[in-house]
Design a protein around this motif. Structure first.
Motif, PDB file in Angstrom:
ATOM      1  N   LEU A  93      -1.515  14.928  13.248  1.00 52.16           N
ATOM      2  CA  LEU A  93      -2.290  13.696  13.135  1.00 52.16           C
ATOM      3  C   LEU A  93      -2.510  13.072  14.503  1.00 52.16           C
ATOM      4  O   LEU A  93      -1.604  12.997  15.329  1.00 52.16           O
ATOM      5  N   SER A  94      -3.720  12.591  14.712  1.00 55.19           N
ATOM      6  CA  SER A  94      -4.031  11.920  15.977  1.00 55.19           C
ATOM      7  C   SER A  94      -3.402  10.525  15.991  1.00 55.19           C
ATOM      8  O   SER A  94      -2.990   9.999  14.960  1.00 55.19           O
ATOM      9  N   ARG A  95      -3.350   9.936  17.161  1.00 61.75           N
ATOM     10  CA  ARG A  95      -2.829   8.579  17.295  1.00 61.75           C
ATOM     11  C   ARG A  95      -3.633   7.618  16.417  1.00 61.75           C
ATOM     12  O   ARG A  95      -3.084   6.754  15.745  1.00 61.75           O
ATOM     13  N   GLY A  96      -4.956   7.789  16.409  1.00 63.73           N
ATOM     14  CA  GLY A  96      -5.821   6.930  15.606  1.00 63.73           C
ATOM     15  C   GLY A  96      -5.492   7.016  14.121  1.00 63.73           C
ATOM     16  O   GLY A  96      -5.456   6.005  13.427  1.00 63.73           O
ATOM     17  N   GLU A  97      -5.233   8.233  13.632  1.00 62.58           N
ATOM     18  CA  GLU A  97      -4.898   8.409  12.212  1.00 62.58           C
ATOM     19  C   GLU A  97      -3.535   7.793  11.903  1.00 62.58           C
ATOM     20  O   GLU A  97      -3.343   7.216  10.833  1.00 62.58           O
ATOM     21  N   LEU A  98      -2.591   7.914  12.827  1.00 63.90           N
ATOM     22  CA  LEU A  98      -1.275   7.292  12.609  1.00 63.90           C
ATOM     23  C   LEU A  98      -1.394   5.772  12.546  1.00 63.90           C
ATOM     24  O   LEU A  98      -0.801   5.128  11.680  1.00 63.90           O
ATOM     25  N   VAL A  99      -2.173   5.201  13.446  1.00 61.73           N
ATOM     26  CA  VAL A  99      -2.379   3.746  13.447  1.00 61.73           C
ATOM     27  C   VAL A  99      -3.125   3.335  12.186  1.00 61.73           C
ATOM     28  O   VAL A  99      -2.830   2.306  11.576  1.00 61.73           O
ATOM     29  N   ARG A 100      -4.066   4.151  11.769  1.00 60.19           N
ATOM     30  CA  ARG A 100      -4.824   3.882  10.542  1.00 60.19           C
ATOM     31  C   ARG A 100      -3.893   3.859   9.331  1.00 60.19           C
ATOM     32  O   ARG A 100      -3.980   2.996   8.473  1.00 60.19           O
ATOM     33  N   LYS A 101      -2.975   4.828   9.267  1.00 57.52           N
ATOM     34  CA  LYS A 101      -2.012   4.870   8.169  1.00 57.52           C
ATOM     35  C   LYS A 101      -1.097   3.646   8.200  1.00 57.52           C
ATOM     36  O   LYS A 101      -0.775   3.084   7.153  1.00 57.52           O
ATOM     37  N   ALA A 102      -0.685   3.231   9.386  1.00 55.05           N
ATOM     38  CA  ALA A 102       0.147   2.025   9.513  1.00 55.05           C
ATOM     39  C   ALA A 102      -0.619   0.799   9.012  1.00 55.05           C
ATOM     40  O   ALA A 102      -0.038  -0.086   8.369  1.00 55.05           O
ATOM     41  N   GLY A 103      -1.907   0.753   9.284  1.00 57.02           N
ATOM     42  CA  GLY A 103      -2.738  -0.343   8.791  1.00 57.02           C
ATOM     43  C   GLY A 103      -2.797  -0.366   7.272  1.00 57.02           C
ATOM     44  O   GLY A 103      -2.746  -1.434   6.648  1.00 57.02           O
ATOM     45  N   HIS A 104      -2.878   0.804   6.665  1.00 55.68           N
ATOM     46  CA  HIS A 104      -2.882   0.887   5.206  1.00 55.68           C
ATOM     47  C   HIS A 104      -1.546   0.420   4.628  1.00 55.68           C
ATOM     48  O   HIS A 104      -1.508  -0.266   3.608  1.00 55.68           O
ATOM     49  N   ILE A 105      -0.462   0.791   5.287  1.00 51.77           N
ATOM     50  CA  ILE A 105       0.859   0.345   4.834  1.00 51.77           C
ATOM     51  C   ILE A 105       0.955  -1.170   4.939  1.00 51.77           C
ATOM     52  O   ILE A 105       1.459  -1.839   4.032  1.00 51.77           O
ATOM     53  N   GLY A 106       0.447  -1.732   6.030  1.00 48.76           N
ATOM     54  CA  GLY A 106       0.449  -3.186   6.198  1.00 48.76           C
ATOM     55  C   GLY A 106      -0.378  -3.886   5.144  1.00 48.76           C
ATOM     56  O   GLY A 106       0.037  -4.916   4.591  1.00 48.76           O
ATOM     57  N   ALA A 107      -1.530  -3.332   4.825  1.00 47.82           N
ATOM     58  CA  ALA A 107      -2.380  -3.921   3.783  1.00 47.82           C
ATOM     59  C   ALA A 107      -1.687  -3.846   2.426  1.00 47.82           C
ATOM     60  O   ALA A 107      -1.744  -4.790   1.634  1.00 47.82           O
ATOM     61  N   GLY A 108      -0.998  -2.754   2.166  1.00 50.04           N
ATOM     62  CA  GLY A 108      -0.255  -2.620   0.913  1.00 50.04           C
ATOM     63  C   GLY A 108       0.877  -3.628   0.824  1.00 50.04           C
ATOM     64  O   GLY A 108       1.124  -4.219  -0.233  1.00 50.04           O
ATOM     65  N   ALA A 109       1.561  -3.849   1.938  1.00 52.45           N
ATOM     66  CA  ALA A 109       2.635  -4.850   1.964  1.00 52.45           C
ATOM     67  C   ALA A 109       2.063  -6.242   1.704  1.00 52.45           C
ATOM     68  O   ALA A 109       2.652  -7.046   0.971  1.00 52.45           O
ATOM     69  N   GLY A 110       0.906  -6.518   2.288  1.00 55.08           N
ATOM     70  CA  GLY A 110       0.249  -7.806   2.043  1.00 55.08           C
ATOM     71  C   GLY A 110      -0.152  -7.960   0.589  1.00 55.08           C
ATOM     72  O   GLY A 110      -0.037  -9.042   0.007  1.00 55.08           O
ATOM     73  N   ALA A 111      -0.579  -6.869  -0.033  1.00 53.74           N
ATOM     74  CA  ALA A 111      -0.975  -6.910  -1.443  1.00 53.74           C
ATOM     75  C   ALA A 111       0.208  -7.275  -2.334  1.00 53.74           C
ATOM     76  O   ALA A 111       0.045  -7.974  -3.337  1.00 53.74           O
ATOM     77  N   LEU A 112       1.408  -6.830  -1.954  1.00 49.11           N
ATOM     78  CA  LEU A 112       2.599  -7.160  -2.739  1.00 49.11           C
ATOM     79  C   LEU A 112       2.927  -8.657  -2.680  1.00 49.11           C
ATOM     80  O   LEU A 112       3.627  -9.169  -3.547  1.00 49.11           O
ATOM     81  N   LEU A 113       2.428  -9.340  -1.674  1.00 52.20           N
ATOM     82  CA  LEU A 113       2.682 -10.780  -1.535  1.00 52.20           C
ATOM     83  C   LEU A 113       1.746 -11.642  -2.373  1.00 52.20           C
ATOM     84  O   LEU A 113       2.037 -12.815  -2.606  1.00 52.20           O
ATOM     85  N   LEU A 114       0.621 -11.094  -2.815  1.00 56.59           N
ATOM     86  CA  LEU A 114      -0.394 -11.914  -3.466  1.00 56.59           C
ATOM     87  C   LEU A 114       0.126 -12.650  -4.695  1.00 56.59           C
ATOM     88  O   LEU A 114      -0.056 -13.863  -4.817  1.00 56.59           O
ATOM     89  N   ARG A 115       0.756 -11.956  -5.603  1.00 55.48           N
ATOM     90  CA  ARG A 115       1.210 -12.597  -6.833  1.00 55.48           C
ATOM     91  C   ARG A 115       2.239 -13.693  -6.570  1.00 55.48           C
ATOM     92  O   ARG A 115       2.100 -14.801  -7.088  1.00 55.48           O
TER      93      ARG A 115
END
Length: 90
Positions: free
Chosen positions: A4-26
């Motif tokens: 995986l390229s650096r960009g793809e790793l950072v992209r995956k980290a962004g998805h994990i962050g968005a998922g963590a934020g989604a858990l906070l919504l409720r």
């Protein structure tokens, strides 16, 4: 993570962050959830481009000169939070 390229790793980290934020919504409730998602939208619109957001783009997005998904995702979530404030679990 293999090839995986650096960009793809950072992209995956962004998805994990968005998922963590989604858990906070409720637990946050409708108003705070809308504020959180709006902050995320403003971040991808105003801050991310200044700190190297293009590194997250895939080659096809670089050729087109834009990445619509990175803006459309938080926009869609904001609309859902505003339209369904009592159903934040979805």
């Amino acid at each position: 993570m293999g090839g995986l390229s650096r960009g793809e790793l950072v992209r995956k980290a962004g998805h994990i962050g968005a998922g963590a934020g989604a858990l906070l919504l409720r637990p946050l409730g409708p108003l705070a959830s809308a504020a959180l998602v709006l902050a995320g939208l403003l971040f991808v619109l105003l801050v991310l481009p200044r700190i190297g957001g293009r590194d997250l783009w895939r080659e096809e997005e670089l050729r087109r000169g834009r990445s619509a998904g990175i803006v459309l995702y938080p926009l869609a979530i904001l609309i859902l939070v505003l339209v369904f404030p009592s159903r934040l679990e979805i």
